[in-house]
Motif scaffolding. Structure first.
Motif, PDB file in Angstrom:
ATOM      1  N   ILE A  22      -5.350   5.453   1.247  1.00 52.96           N
ATOM      2  CA  ILE A  22      -3.819   5.395   1.770  1.00 52.96           C
ATOM      3  C   ILE A  22      -3.350   4.024   2.275  1.00 52.96           C
ATOM      4  O   ILE A  22      -2.242   3.532   1.901  1.00 52.96           O
ATOM      5  CB  ILE A  22      -3.988   6.347   3.088  1.00 52.96           C
ATOM      6  CG1 ILE A  22      -4.233   7.703   2.747  1.00 52.96           C
ATOM      7  CG2 ILE A  22      -2.561   6.049   3.953  1.00 52.96           C
ATOM      8  CD1 ILE A  22      -4.641   8.646   3.944  1.00 52.96           C
ATOM      9  N   LYS A  25      -2.484   2.387  -1.133  1.00 52.90           N
ATOM     10  CA  LYS A  25      -1.108   3.047  -1.467  1.00 52.90           C
ATOM     11  C   LYS A  25      -0.085   2.594  -0.817  1.00 52.90           C
ATOM     12  O   LYS A  25       1.151   2.300  -1.407  1.00 52.90           O
ATOM     13  CB  LYS A  25      -1.250   4.446  -1.574  1.00 52.90           C
ATOM     14  CG  LYS A  25      -2.208   5.345  -2.666  1.00 52.90           C
ATOM     15  CD  LYS A  25      -1.992   6.613  -2.882  1.00 52.90           C
ATOM     16  CE  LYS A  25      -2.086   7.551  -1.939  1.00 52.90           C
ATOM     17  NZ  LYS A  25      -1.958   9.061  -2.033  1.00 52.90           N
ATOM     18  N   SER A  26      -0.203   2.298   0.328  1.00 44.79           N
ATOM     19  CA  SER A  26       1.023   1.572   1.170  1.00 44.79           C
ATOM     20  C   SER A  26       1.343   0.333   0.929  1.00 44.79           C
ATOM     21  O   SER A  26       2.555  -0.007   0.658  1.00 44.79           O
ATOM     22  CB  SER A  26       0.347   1.584   2.648  1.00 44.79           C
ATOM     23  OG  SER A  26       1.252   1.061   3.537  1.00 44.79           O
ATOM     24  N   ILE A  29       3.217   0.742  -2.572  1.00 44.56           N
ATOM     25  CA  ILE A  29       4.542   1.442  -2.582  1.00 44.56           C
ATOM     26  C   ILE A  29       5.666   0.379  -1.827  1.00 44.56           C
ATOM     27  O   ILE A  29       6.692   0.343  -2.320  1.00 44.56           O
ATOM     28  CB  ILE A  29       4.722   2.769  -1.700  1.00 44.56           C
ATOM     29  CG1 ILE A  29       4.452   2.469  -0.331  1.00 44.56           C
ATOM     30  CG2 ILE A  29       3.734   3.631  -2.292  1.00 44.56           C
ATOM     31  CD1 ILE A  29       5.360   3.395   0.497  1.00 44.56           C
ATOM     32  N   THR A  44       4.095   7.586  -6.616  1.00 45.37           N
ATOM     33  CA  THR A  44       2.671   6.902  -6.337  1.00 45.37           C
ATOM     34  C   THR A  44       2.198   7.377  -4.851  1.00 45.37           C
ATOM     35  O   THR A  44       1.032   7.725  -5.060  1.00 45.37           O
ATOM     36  CB  THR A  44       3.009   5.121  -6.233  1.00 45.37           C
ATOM     37  OG1 THR A  44       3.433   4.884  -7.464  1.00 45.37           O
ATOM     38  CG2 THR A  44       1.636   4.503  -5.805  1.00 45.37           C
ATOM     39  N   VAL A  45       2.668   7.328  -3.979  1.00 43.84           N
ATOM     40  CA  VAL A  45       2.092   7.994  -2.775  1.00 43.84           C
ATOM     41  C   VAL A  45       1.683   9.339  -2.985  1.00 43.84           C
ATOM     42  O   VAL A  45       0.694   9.752  -2.170  1.00 43.84           O
ATOM     43  CB  VAL A  45       3.125   7.795  -1.555  1.00 43.84           C
ATOM     44  CG1 VAL A  45       4.051   8.652  -1.547  1.00 43.84           C
ATOM     45  CG2 VAL A  45       2.331   7.802  -0.118  1.00 43.84           C
ATOM     46  N   SER A  49      -2.919  12.367  -3.150  1.00 42.57           N
ATOM     47  CA  SER A  49      -2.860  12.498  -1.558  1.00 42.57           C
ATOM     48  C   SER A  49      -3.879  13.563  -0.924  1.00 42.57           C
ATOM     49  O   SER A  49      -4.323  14.594  -1.764  1.00 42.57           O
ATOM     50  CB  SER A  49      -1.544  13.366  -1.300  1.00 42.57           C
ATOM     51  OG  SER A  49      -0.253  12.766  -1.315  1.00 42.57           O
ATOM     52  N   ASN A  62      -1.250   9.373   5.756  1.00 40.68           N
ATOM     53  CA  ASN A  62      -0.754   9.773   4.652  1.00 40.68           C
ATOM     54  C   ASN A  62       0.779   9.879   4.874  1.00 40.68           C
ATOM     55  O   ASN A  62       1.712   9.689   4.185  1.00 40.68           O
ATOM     56  CB  ASN A  62      -1.406  10.699   4.111  1.00 40.68           C
ATOM     57  CG  ASN A  62      -1.013  10.933   2.882  1.00 40.68           C
ATOM     58  OD1 ASN A  62      -1.140  10.071   1.795  1.00 40.68           O
ATOM     59  ND2 ASN A  62      -0.401  12.022   2.058  1.00 40.68           N
ATOM     60  N   VAL A  65       3.024   6.885   5.283  1.00 38.04           N
ATOM     61  CA  VAL A  65       3.335   6.438   3.881  1.00 38.04           C
ATOM     62  C   VAL A  65       4.482   7.060   2.998  1.00 38.04           C
ATOM     63  O   VAL A  65       5.366   6.539   2.330  1.00 38.04           O
ATOM     64  CB  VAL A  65       2.077   6.105   3.163  1.00 38.04           C
ATOM     65  CG1 VAL A  65       2.488   5.526   1.716  1.00 38.04           C
ATOM     66  CG2 VAL A  65       1.158   5.260   3.833  1.00 38.04           C
ATOM     67  N   VAL A  66       4.270   8.506   2.994  1.00 32.84           N
ATOM     68  CA  VAL A  66       5.105   9.555   2.389  1.00 32.84           C
ATOM     69  C   VAL A  66       6.778   9.128   3.258  1.00 32.84           C
ATOM     70  O   VAL A  66       7.430   9.191   2.275  1.00 32.84           O
ATOM     71  CB  VAL A  66       4.660  10.831   2.591  1.00 32.84           C
ATOM     72  CG1 VAL A  66       5.597  11.921   1.994  1.00 32.84           C
ATOM     73  CG2 VAL A  66       3.525  11.020   1.758  1.00 32.84           C
ATOM     74  N   ALA A  69       8.277   6.207   1.873  1.00 35.21           N
ATOM     75  CA  ALA A  69       8.845   6.340   0.511  1.00 35.21           C
ATOM     76  C   ALA A  69      10.268   7.129   0.603  1.00 35.21           C
ATOM     77  O   ALA A  69      11.337   6.896  -0.175  1.00 35.21           O
ATOM     78  CB  ALA A  69       7.873   6.718  -0.532  1.00 35.21           C
TER      79      ALA A  69
END
Length: 93
Positions: A22, A25-26, A29, A44-45, A49, A62, A65-66, A69
């Motif tokens: 995570i 990914k953060s 993004i 991407t995020v 998951s 998570n 981050v979602v 975005a």
């Protein structure tokens, strides 16, 4: 049912690995958002998951981050029309 329980246990055993993914990914993004690619950042995020974990720390990390975005997207209708159906399911979970 045992297989489903095993899937949850397997995911929960790797909490640090999930958090590390995570975090990675953060950073990814954030780069995409700086390049004005919010829909690509959302895709991407959503990919990979941690849907099967029951750990609240993973779920919360998570979601942050979602959410980041999602908040960068100005054209929500356009975003939904560009997403593949598989992403709808992940987003709703």
């Amino acid at each position: 049912m045992a297989a489903a329980a095993t899937a949850y246990l397997d995911a929960d055993e790797n909490l640090e690995a999930i958090i590390a993914r995570i975090d990675h990914k953060s950073r990814k993004i954030e780069t995409l958002l700086k390049q004005s690619k919010p829909v690509e950042a959302l895709k991407t995020v959503l990919e990979g998951s941690p849907l099967k974990t029951r750990d609240e720390r993973c779920k919360s990390a998570n979601w942050i981050v979602v959410h980041r975005a999602l908040m960068a997207i100005r054209d929500v209708h356009g975003m939904f029309s560009s997403l593949d159906p598989e992403y709808y399911d992940i987003l709703m979970k």
